[in-house]
Design a protein around this motif. Sequence first.
Motif, short mmCIF file in Angstrom:
data_model
loop_
_atom_site.label_atom_id
_atom_site.label_comp_id
_atom_site.label_asym_id
_atom_site.label_seq_id
_atom_site.Cartn_x
_atom_site.Cartn_y
_atom_site.Cartn_z
N TYR A 228 -3.05 3.15 -9.83
CA TYR A 228 -2.22 2.74 -8.44
C TYR A 228 -3.00 3.12 -7.57
O TYR A 228 -3.29 2.33 -6.22
CB TYR A 228 -0.93 3.94 -8.26
N ASN A 229 -4.15 3.94 -7.41
CA ASN A 229 -4.93 4.47 -6.20
C ASN A 229 -5.79 3.12 -5.82
O ASN A 229 -6.04 2.92 -4.94
CB ASN A 229 -5.87 5.51 -6.55
N LEU B 67 -9.20 7.46 0.04
CA LEU B 67 -8.40 7.20 -1.40
C LEU B 67 -9.46 7.34 -2.08
O LEU B 67 -8.98 7.86 -3.34
CB LEU B 67 -8.04 5.65 -1.17
N PHE C 91 -0.77 3.90 6.99
CA PHE C 91 0.06 2.72 6.54
C PHE C 91 1.29 2.79 7.18
O PHE C 91 1.70 1.46 7.62
CB PHE C 91 -0.07 2.58 5.12
N ALA D 109 0.85 -1.23 0.00
CA ALA D 109 0.00 0.11 0.08
C ALA D 109 0.79 1.29 0.03
O ALA D 109 0.70 2.17 -0.62
CB ALA D 109 -0.94 -0.14 1.36
N VAL E 299 -3.98 0.56 -4.19
CA VAL E 299 -4.23 0.60 -2.76
C VAL E 299 -5.65 0.40 -2.29
O VAL E 299 -5.95 -0.14 -1.24
CB VAL E 299 -3.80 1.99 -2.49
N GLU F 24 -1.06 7.57 3.91
CA GLU F 24 0.06 6.89 3.80
C GLU F 24 0.79 6.80 5.20
O GLU F 24 1.11 5.91 5.58
CB GLU F 24 1.01 7.66 2.93
N ILE G 79 0.85 3.90 -3.02
CA ILE G 79 0.64 5.52 -2.75
C ILE G 79 1.63 6.27 -3.31
O ILE G 79 1.38 7.14 -3.96
CB ILE G 79 0.36 5.65 -1.22
#
Length: 126
Positions: free
Chosen positions: A52-53, A88, A107, A30, A56, A104, A34
């Motif tokens: 990419y989002n 997100l 995470f 993740a 995640v 982020e 991000i």
Amino acid sequence: MIQSSANSYKQNQAETAPPESLTLMLYNGAITFIKRTKQAIESKDLSLAHHYNTRVQDIVDELIITLDRKYPISEQLLALYDYMKRRLIEANISKDVAILEEVEGFFVEFRDTWKQAMVLARSQKQ
């Protein structure tokens, strides 16, 4: 050929890893995605940023699905994961790097805490 070997290695690693290592891999994945999302936004590649989002978001979904609900903390984690998923989605719509940095941060905290818990659990087994 090299990429195919790397993908096979990663798949084998995920299939043979213990559950606690899989969670760590999800957190690390993740964070990586991000960072890639933010880079894609900065380079104005909105399609790649979306890709990419959503990766995640898929990781958050996996974390939600694999929560062991018999522990009281799981309800708190569920609420945090749900919040992160909503953020997100907001970041994906608005392409807002600040929101991504917020998620982020969660995470990174989860990953670091999880690593400490793994070390502690291993030391107690000895």
